[in-house]
Design an enzyme around this catalytic site. Structure first.
Site, mmCIF file in Angstrom:
data_model
loop_
_atom_site.group_PDB
_atom_site.id
_atom_site.type_symbol
_atom_site.label_atom_id
_atom_site.label_comp_id
_atom_site.label_asym_id
_atom_site.label_seq_id
_atom_site.Cartn_x
_atom_site.Cartn_y
_atom_site.Cartn_z
ATOM 1 N N GLN A 19 -8.637 -3.729 6.325
ATOM 2 C CA GLN A 19 -7.351 -4.277 5.809
ATOM 3 C C GLN A 19 -6.967 -5.408 6.254
ATOM 4 O O GLN A 19 -6.670 -5.656 7.767
ATOM 5 C CB GLN A 19 -6.197 -3.032 6.061
ATOM 6 N N ASN A 41 -5.174 -4.142 9.552
ATOM 7 C CA ASN A 41 -4.987 -2.704 9.998
ATOM 8 C C ASN A 41 -6.237 -1.930 9.635
ATOM 9 O O ASN A 41 -7.290 -2.282 10.429
ATOM 10 C CB ASN A 41 -3.718 -2.213 9.405
ATOM 11 N N ASP A 42 -6.181 -0.958 9.009
ATOM 12 C CA ASP A 42 -7.528 0.042 8.817
ATOM 13 C C ASP A 42 -8.869 -0.596 8.899
ATOM 14 O O ASP A 42 -8.835 -1.364 8.071
ATOM 15 C CB ASP A 42 -7.445 1.024 7.940
ATOM 16 N N ARG A 100 -4.270 8.032 -2.144
ATOM 17 C CA ARG A 100 -5.286 6.850 -1.570
ATOM 18 C C ARG A 100 -6.470 7.015 -0.476
ATOM 19 O O ARG A 100 -6.519 8.171 -0.278
ATOM 20 C CB ARG A 100 -4.300 5.909 -0.834
ATOM 21 N N GLU A 116 -2.795 9.942 5.592
ATOM 22 C CA GLU A 116 -3.481 8.901 5.217
ATOM 23 C C GLU A 116 -4.909 9.180 5.693
ATOM 24 O O GLU A 116 -5.142 9.748 6.396
ATOM 25 C CB GLU A 116 -2.796 7.610 5.777
ATOM 26 N N TRP A 124 1.527 -7.934 7.616
ATOM 27 C CA TRP A 124 1.143 -6.929 6.500
ATOM 28 C C TRP A 124 1.462 -7.681 5.151
ATOM 29 O O TRP A 124 2.446 -8.147 5.058
ATOM 30 C CB TRP A 124 1.835 -5.616 6.644
ATOM 31 N N PHE A 184 -6.237 -1.603 -0.957
ATOM 32 C CA PHE A 184 -5.929 -0.716 0.249
ATOM 33 C C PHE A 184 -7.214 0.047 0.627
ATOM 34 O O PHE A 184 -8.410 -0.378 0.096
ATOM 35 C CB PHE A 184 -5.001 0.453 -0.233
ATOM 36 N N SER A 185 -6.979 0.910 1.516
ATOM 37 C CA SER A 185 -8.267 1.394 2.596
ATOM 38 C C SER A 185 -9.052 2.248 1.556
ATOM 39 O O SER A 185 -8.883 2.703 0.671
ATOM 40 C CB SER A 185 -7.620 2.281 3.577
#
Ligand code: FRU
Length: 488
Positions: A30, A13-14, A145, A198, A38, A74-75
């Site tokens: 990610q 993802n990101d 986050r 986000e 995921w 995480f990101s």
């Protein structure tokens, strides 16, 4: 895709930690190293010298476990501490890569925390060591986050933008040593608050045709003008080293606000900017994840799920509605163009005309559309006997209709029509369309409006057709370039 970034396998993802260093662009992302869905979030890694051809590298920051607690990566973002002046890397390290990410901590099925962690790399971002005194910012939240760290030159310090996701607030911090961070201010809630906030990105963006002039733009990944989807919004304002305030010239954002949508398609999310771009590059460059959480987990693709957008160079344009974001694919992309196929001009009244049929649906198509008095006029892309992806101008909107674009049945939210309000300039809509197998990126009027969508056409559905309905439209300067593949 042939000229968009995809991983060799498994879920992504990101984009994370976009940074330029020593002739190379780094793309972290990610990634689940173990499955095509995921989970086990880690930072995957690729490098490029031109932002087009990417070399895949091993996972840079893997998820880790201590006792019965697991920290997913995480990101976040990355900066270079030139000369290792803050001493995070071992003595003698020339340049220290510093990644700041969200540690997402779980214990079995229990979600315990989200806080900001630091990891550093002495080998150019290949491998990272966790900072012993993590976390670096912890507010006792489970919804805190996506740290976006960048160098703030006027005060020679780093600034970190984060989100308090469920409060729809961005929170800014400052640091001179990357280890200790001081809270500065909040921004929000405002604009679109229909979904969690986000992946903030706070970027200084030049204004077109006003040399030396710029504004700060805050990007937030959040809701979408069409309910049920995620998308990105932006705010134009000023950042004085402490607080982000909205530009008084720009209308106050309401939800959904026309002026504040980054991309009107369904598949552009979590975009962040590159840090430390070479001085020759005066406009920021951003990359986004071409997917939507509404259906991301159900994509009918294997062995990987997820791709990145073309890198986009951004600027601001002064308009009657205030300063607006303009996005353009980086010009280096032109080097991928093959032999052009041209059509000087076509006038169509209530009919269609085949332009060409490509064999592999991997091309760039540019044209000037004069909608004239047609009720609806445009281009049918990825056309086969029973399918088409329709880009049309109708009722003052540029629409991308993927309801019959091939495989649309894998998720009920996938079939959709995107709608971007757009005014022709002197009667003309300039279109730059990138089709790359499962990805369509449309840049209208020099990047004033952008629509990014995934499609899953049948392999040989490569038809391109021009059409006008309910009147007469003109198609000028139609040019198609097959695009060279960037993957080895
Ligand atoms: C955005 C996001 C981030 C988070 C990451 C987890 O797509 O939800 O907020 O850090 O993905 O993979």
């Amino acid at each position: 895709p042939r000229y968009h970034f995809t991983p060799p396998q498994n879920w992504i993802n990101d984009p994370n930690g976009l940074v330029y260093h020593d002739g190379q662009y780094h793309l972290f992302y990610q990634h689940n190293p173990f499955a095509n869905q995921w989970g086990h979030m880690s930072w995957g890694h690729a490098v490029s010298t031109d932002l087009l051809r990417w070399e895949h590298l091993p996972v840079a920051i893997p998820e880790f476990t201590e006792g019965d607690k697991t920290t997913a990566i995480f990101s976040g973002s990355a900066v270079i501490d030139a000369g290792n002046r803050r001493g995070l890397c071992p003595p003698g390290t020339k340049n220290c890569f510093v990644a700041v990410y969200t540690g997402n901590v779980t214990q079995g099925d229990r979600h315990l925390a989200q806080y900001q962690n630091l990891a550093f790399s002495a080998d150019g971002g290949r491998t990272f060591t966790q900072y012993a005194k993590n976390p670096i910012v912890d507010i006792g939240s489970k919804e805190f986050r996506d740290p976006n760290v960048f160098w703030y030159e006027p005060e020679k310090k780093w600034v970190m933008a984060t989100v308090k996701a469920t409060e729809h607030r961005a929170a800014f911090y400052e640091s001179t040593d990357l280890k200790t961070w001081r809270f500065l201010s909040h921004f929000g809630p405002t604009g679109d608050t229909t979904k969690v906030w986000e992946c903030p990105a706070l970027v200084r963006v030049p204004i077109q045709n006003e040399p030396g002039k710029s504004r700060w733009v805050l990007f937030i990944s959040a809701g979408h003008p069409q309910p049920g989807y995620v998308g990105m919004q932006y705010f134009v304002g000023n950042f004085d080293g402490n607080t982000f305030t909205l530009d008084p010239e720009n209308p106050k954002p309401t939800a959904p606000a026309v002026a504040n949508v980054v991309d009107w398609g369904k598949d552009y999310y979590a975009a962040i900017q590159f840090n430390h771009l070479p001085a020759s590059q005066s406009n920021p460059i951003m990359i986004g994840w071409t997917n939507n959480w509404a259906y991301a987990g159900s994509l009918p693709t294997t062995p990987f799920k997820g791709a990145m957008s073309l890198p986009r160079q951004i600027s601001l344009k002064r308009t009657a509605a205030g300063l607006q974001l303009v996005q353009r694919p980086i010009s280096a992309l032109n080097a991928l163009r093959g032999a052009a196929q041209k059509r000087a001009g076509v006038r169509l009244s209530n009919r269609q005309e085949v332009f060409t049929k490509t064999t592999d649906n991997a091309y760039e198509l540019t044209l000037d559309l004069v909608p004239g008095n047609a009720q609806s006029a445009g281009i049918r892309l990825a056309k086969g006997p029973n399918e088409e992806t329709v880009l049309r101008y109708a009722n003052g909107n540029l629409q991308l209709d993927r309801r019959r674009s091939g495989n649309v049945g894998f998720h009920k939210s996938f079939p959709s029509v995107e709608e971007a309000p757009l005014t022709p300039q002197n009667g003309v809509i300039k279109l730059r369309i990138f089709v790359d197998k499962s990805l369509v990126e449309v840049f209208a009027n020099d990047g004033e409006r952008v629509i990014t969508d995934q499609i899953f056409p049948t392999e040989n559905a490569g038809g391109i057709e021009l059409f006008a309905e309910g009147g007469t439209a003109e198609f000028r300067n139609v040019v198609l370039w097959p695009m060279k593949a960037t993957a080895p």
